[in-house]
Every structure is written in C-alpha cells, then in structure tokens.
Design an enzyme around this catalytic site. Structure first.
Site, PDB file in Angstrom:
ATOM      1  N   GLU A  41      -7.537  -1.985  -2.528  1.00 43.73           N
ATOM      2  CA  GLU A  41      -6.872  -1.160  -1.578  1.00 43.73           C
ATOM      3  C   GLU A  41      -5.758  -0.330  -2.227  1.00 43.73           C
ATOM      4  OE1 GLU A  41      -5.139  -3.175   1.908  1.00 43.73           O
ATOM      5  OE2 GLU A  41      -6.566  -4.670   1.757  1.00 43.73           O
ATOM      6  N   ASP A  76      -9.671   1.012  15.225  1.00 50.73           N
ATOM      7  CA  ASP A  76     -10.548   0.666  13.972  1.00 50.73           C
ATOM      8  C   ASP A  76     -11.984   1.567  14.264  1.00 50.73           C
ATOM      9  OD1 ASP A  76      -8.624  -0.684  12.756  1.00 50.73           O
ATOM     10  OD2 ASP A  76      -8.996  -2.431  13.468  1.00 50.73           O
ATOM     11  N   ASN A  91       0.742  -1.151   0.065  1.00 51.97           N
ATOM     12  CA  ASN A  91      -0.088   0.092   0.087  1.00 51.97           C
ATOM     13  C   ASN A  91       0.753   1.278  -0.021  1.00 51.97           C
ATOM     14  OD1 ASN A  91      -3.157  -0.385  -0.014  1.00 51.97           O
ATOM     15  ND2 ASN A  91      -2.446  -1.979   1.635  1.00 51.97           N
ATOM     16  N   THR A 123      -8.153   7.111  15.405  1.00 52.24           N
ATOM     17  CA  THR A 123      -8.514   7.505  16.959  1.00 52.24           C
ATOM     18  C   THR A 123      -8.036   6.630  18.011  1.00 52.24           C
ATOM     19  OG1 THR A 123     -10.877   6.341  17.097  1.00 52.24           O
ATOM     20  CG2 THR A 123     -10.721   8.682  16.074  1.00 52.24           C
ATOM     21  N   GLU A 137      -9.644   4.872  19.555  1.00 57.10           N
ATOM     22  CA  GLU A 137     -10.513   3.466  19.755  1.00 57.10           C
ATOM     23  C   GLU A 137      -9.831   2.372  18.448  1.00 57.10           C
ATOM     24  OE1 GLU A 137     -14.863   1.599  20.483  1.00 57.10           O
ATOM     25  OE2 GLU A 137     -14.680   3.720  20.494  1.00 57.10           O
ATOM     26  N   HIS A 147      -7.862  -0.685   6.877  1.00 54.66           N
ATOM     27  CA  HIS A 147      -8.182  -1.673   7.684  1.00 54.66           C
ATOM     28  C   HIS A 147      -8.687  -2.729   6.401  1.00 54.66           C
ATOM     29  CE1 HIS A 147      -9.102  -4.424  11.050  1.00 54.66           C
ATOM     30  NE2 HIS A 147     -10.194  -4.490  10.405  1.00 54.66           N
ATOM     31  N   ILE A 198      -0.585  -1.519  17.974  1.00 53.01           N
ATOM     32  CA  ILE A 198      -1.869  -0.343  18.466  1.00 53.01           C
ATOM     33  C   ILE A 198      -1.164   0.666  19.228  1.00 53.01           C
ATOM     34  CG2 ILE A 198      -3.541  -0.527  20.289  1.00 53.01           C
ATOM     35  CD1 ILE A 198      -4.143  -3.230  19.882  1.00 53.01           C
ATOM     36  N   LEU A 199      -1.743   1.733  18.885  1.00 53.93           N
ATOM     37  CA  LEU A 199      -0.938   3.243  19.203  1.00 53.93           C
ATOM     38  C   LEU A 199      -1.988   3.565  20.460  1.00 53.93           C
ATOM     39  CD1 LEU A 199      -0.629   4.336  15.635  1.00 53.93           C
ATOM     40  CD2 LEU A 199       1.197   3.836  17.090  1.00 53.93           C
TER      41      LEU A 199
HETATM   42  N1  NHR Z   1      -4.105   2.386  17.017  1.00 56.49           N
HETATM   43  C1  NHR Z   1      -5.182   2.966  17.612  1.00 56.49           C
HETATM   44  N2  NHR Z   1      -5.052   3.511  18.761  1.00 56.49           N
HETATM   45  N3  NHR Z   1      -6.219   3.277  16.749  1.00 56.49           N
HETATM   46  C2  NHR Z   1      -6.205   2.484  15.489  1.00 56.49           C
HETATM   47  O1  NHR Z   1      -7.351   2.541  14.819  1.00 56.49           O
HETATM   48  C3  NHR Z   1      -5.258   1.779  15.031  1.00 56.49           C
HETATM   49  C4  NHR Z   1      -4.105   1.922  15.933  1.00 56.49           C
HETATM   50  C5  NHR Z   1      -2.831   1.125  15.466  1.00 56.49           C
HETATM   51  C6  NHR Z   1      -2.922   0.244  14.231  1.00 56.49           C
HETATM   52  C7  NHR Z   1      -4.133  -0.528  12.332  1.00 56.49           C
HETATM   53  C8  NHR Z   1      -4.812  -1.907  12.828  1.00 56.49           C
HETATM   54  C9  NHR Z   1      -5.866  -2.268  11.422  1.00 56.49           C
HETATM   55  O2  NHR Z   1      -6.068  -1.920  10.517  1.00 56.49           O
HETATM   56  C10 NHR Z   1      -4.032   0.340  13.603  1.00 56.49           C
HETATM   57  C11 NHR Z   1      -5.184   0.936  14.047  1.00 56.49           C
HETATM   58  C12 NHR Z   1      -2.653  -3.953  14.676  1.00 56.49           C
HETATM   59  C13 NHR Z   1      -3.278  -4.422  15.735  1.00 56.49           C
HETATM   60  C14 NHR Z   1      -2.853  -5.395  16.793  1.00 56.49           C
HETATM   61  O3  NHR Z   1      -3.763  -5.999  17.510  1.00 56.49           O
HETATM   62  C15 NHR Z   1      -4.687  -4.309  15.617  1.00 56.49           C
HETATM   63  C16 NHR Z   1      -5.302  -3.358  14.663  1.00 56.49           C
HETATM   64  C17 NHR Z   1      -4.287  -2.734  13.633  1.00 56.49           C
HETATM   65  C18 NHR Z   1      -3.085  -2.773  13.726  1.00 56.49           C
HETATM   66  N4  NHR Z   1      -1.734  -5.491  17.066  1.00 56.49           N
HETATM   67  C19 NHR Z   1      -0.982  -6.202  18.006  1.00 56.49           C
HETATM   68  C20 NHR Z   1      -0.419  -5.360  19.307  1.00 56.49           C
HETATM   69  O4  NHR Z   1      -0.486  -5.885  20.352  1.00 56.49           O
HETATM   70  C21 NHR Z   1       0.361  -6.643  17.388  1.00 56.49           C
HETATM   71  C22 NHR Z   1       0.247  -7.534  16.270  1.00 56.49           C
HETATM   72  C23 NHR Z   1       1.466  -7.916  15.682  1.00 56.49           C
HETATM   73  O5  NHR Z   1       2.565  -7.425  15.733  1.00 56.49           O
HETATM   74  O6  NHR Z   1       1.252  -8.682  14.568  1.00 56.49           O
HETATM   75  O7  NHR Z   1      -0.113  -3.911  19.032  1.00 56.49           O
HETATM   76  O8  NHR Z   1      -6.206  -3.865  11.812  1.00 56.49           O
HETATM   77  C1  GAR Z   2      -3.378  -4.636   3.852  1.00 58.27           C
HETATM   78  O1  GAR Z   2      -4.194  -5.662   3.322  1.00 58.27           O
HETATM   79  C2  GAR Z   2      -3.791  -3.989   5.203  1.00 58.27           C
HETATM   80  O2  GAR Z   2      -5.150  -3.700   4.910  1.00 58.27           O
HETATM   81  C3  GAR Z   2      -3.668  -4.951   6.203  1.00 58.27           C
HETATM   82  O3  GAR Z   2      -2.399  -5.570   5.875  1.00 58.27           O
HETATM   83  C4  GAR Z   2      -1.967  -5.640   4.455  1.00 58.27           C
HETATM   84  C5  GAR Z   2      -0.691  -4.585   4.456  1.00 58.27           C
HETATM   85  O4  GAR Z   2      -0.163  -4.875   3.444  1.00 58.27           O
HETATM   86  N1  GAR Z   2      -3.492  -3.881   7.244  1.00 58.27           N
HETATM   87  C6  GAR Z   2      -3.713  -4.599   8.547  1.00 58.27           C
HETATM   88  O5  GAR Z   2      -4.066  -5.950   8.628  1.00 58.27           O
HETATM   89  C7  GAR Z   2      -3.541  -3.612   9.763  1.00 58.27           C
HETATM   90  N2  GAR Z   2      -3.850  -4.162  10.883  1.00 58.27           N
HETATM   91  P1  GAR Z   2       0.852  -3.943   2.689  1.00 58.27           P
HETATM   92  O6  GAR Z   2       1.953  -4.085   3.807  1.00 58.27           O
HETATM   93  O7  GAR Z   2       1.506  -4.956   1.458  1.00 58.27           O
HETATM   94  O8  GAR Z   2       0.327  -2.803   2.504  1.00 58.27           O
END
Ligand code: NHR
Ligand code: GAR
Length: 208
Positions: free
Chosen positions: A174, A145, A14, A141, A143, A109, A92-93
């Site tokens: 995407e 996703d 992406n 934000t 929260e 997402h 997660i941030l």
């Molecule tokens: N942070 C916040 N606060 N809010 C969002 O909407 C976020 C975010 C951080 C990342 C991307 C997200 C997605 O699109 C994203 C959105 C990682 C996890 C997760 O559980 C969940 C959602 C997303 C990214 N991560 C684990 C953790 O403990 C680690 C997983 C790993 O390293 O493979 O952080 O889905």
């Molecule tokens: C994409 O499908 C994106 O939507 C998803 O991971 C892939 C990343 O591909 N994102 C998440 O799952 C965030 N938690 P890319 O590294 O080739 O862009």
C-alpha cells in the site's frame, strides 16, 4: 501547484507515505491539510510535525451522516483541494458528498476488489482460505468500494498467517502503490472512461 487534502481516522501510515513521497520526489503538489474524524488519530501528530494544517471533525458531535458530511465538506473546501485522498478513513460518505468530489477522490481498500468490500477484509479472506490477497486504489463513488480501479497490489497468503501478519504484508505494498497512484492523478496521468482508469504513459497499474 495542486492541492491535496487527506482524510484519516487513525494511524495514518498511508498518509505518511504520501507526504514523504510528495516531498522526496518534488511533486507539483502540496498536502494542504490532514483531517480526521477521530480526535486522537495518531496521524494528526505526524502531519502537524511536518508543518501540515490539521483539523478534526468528530462524527460523534453530529446528529447524522448528512450533518457530519456537510461540516466535513466546509472544512475541506477551505483548502480548495484538487484531490481528496481517503487514507484509512472509516466513515461511509453520503451521495451528496461523493458527488461533490466525483472523479477527484481516491481511496485505498485493503482487498482485491470487487472481493471483500466493507470491513475486516483480511479476516474474511483468511476464513475463505484465499491464497492471494491485496489492496486496491479506486475512485470513490456513492456505492461503497465500487468506484473505478486505479491500481491493485497482490500478496501471497502463507499457511501460518493471521490477520496481523497478512495486513502488515499488504500494508508494505500500500505504501508503494498509494503514493504512486496519487502522483499519477496530480500529474494528470490518469484517464477515466467507461468506468475504467487508464494510465496514459502505459505504466503498469499492478503492484507485486
Ligand atoms: N464512502 C462511499 N460513499 N464510498 C466509498 O467507496 C467509501 C466511502 C467511505 C469510506 C473507505 C472504506 C474502505 O476502504 C471508504 C470508501 C468505512 C466503512 C464502514 O463500514 C466501510 C468502508 C470503508 C470505510 N464504516 C462504518 C460506518 O458506519 C464505521 C466503522 C468505524 O468507525 O470503525 O461508517 O473499506
Ligand atoms: C490500511 O490498510 C487501509 O488500506 C485500510 O486501513 C489501513 C489504514 O492504515 N483502510 C480501510 O480499511 C478503509 N476502510 P493507515 O491509517 O496506517 O493508513
């Protein structure tokens, strides 16, 4: 010239689509840096080959999320970004971090939000027998996703699909949708209000 910083964790396809669209379409913006939390992320090589600054902030080197996010913020802010783009970024941030970049941080997402927040979205959609799946670009934000939705793409599920075939079909969309959404942001074509995002030219925010 607007400045964009992109956060990745892996492949970075992406990010690549955004870098290519920015150059090909001559946006009034530049990709100032690509930053990964994983040292081996494949996307770092692509960015470097394209003359983009790269950095690694390895989450494993930090005691907790606050310390990791603080260092990530320090590295990001050196590039003075107008927009922060999460592209397959997997950490997660913290609320302090999301607050700092409020209304100027986007994520893609791989589901039709609000369905399937979190991880393993395609596997869960297949388990549920979903007939359509997709992807969502949203503002980030605190929260997970749950931020305001900028654009969505939908694809049909076929009977013979597995996680790999389904994620590949979604990923193609995407790669069209995310560059478009980022371009709208940098050109000031998105208006946030009441938790909703309006495209000011009336261009469709749905991708099929
Ligand atoms: N942070 C916040 N606060 N809010 C969002 O909407 C976020 C975010 C951080 C990342 C991307 C997200 C997605 O699109 C994203 C959105 C990682 C996890 C997760 O559980 C969940 C959602 C997303 C990214 N991560 C684990 C953790 O403990 C680690 C997983 C790993 O390293 O493979 O952080 O889905
Ligand atoms: C994409 O499908 C994106 O939507 C998803 O991971 C892939 C990343 O591909 N994102 C998440 O799952 C965030 N938690 P890319 O590294 O080739 O862009």
């Amino acid at each position: 010239m607007k400045s964009i910083v992109i956060l990745i964790s892996g492949r970075g396809s992406n990010m690549e689509a955004i870098v290519r669209a920015c150059a090909a379409e001559g946006w009034g913006a530049r990709i100032a840096a690509v930053i990964s939390n994983r040292p081996g992320a494949a996307g770092l090589a692509f960015a470097a080959e394209h003359g983009i600054a790269t950095a690694v902030v390895d989450h494993k080197a930090f005691a907790g999320r606050e310390a990791f996010d603080a260092e990530l913020q320090r590295v990001i802010d050196a590039y003075g970004p107008d927009l922060l783009v999460l592209a397959g970024f997997m950490r997660i941030l913290t609320p302090a971090f999301t607050h700092r970049y409020a209304e100027r941080m986007l994520n893609i997402h791989p589901s039709l939000l609000p369905a399937f927040t979190g991880l393993h979205t395609h596997a869960r959609a297949l388990e549920m027998g979903c007939k359509f799946v997709g992807a969502t670009v949203h503002f980030v934000t605190a929260e997970l996703d749950h931020g305001a939705i900028v654009a969505q793409a939908v694809v049909p599920v076929k009977a013979e699909d597995d996680e790999a075939s389904l994620s590949a079909r979604v990923l193609k969309l995407e790669h069209r949708m995310y560059p478009q959404a980022v371009r709208w942001f940098v050109e000031g074509r998105l208006q946030l209000g009441g938790g909703l995002v309006r495209q000011l030219d009336g261009v469709s925010q749905s991708f099929i």
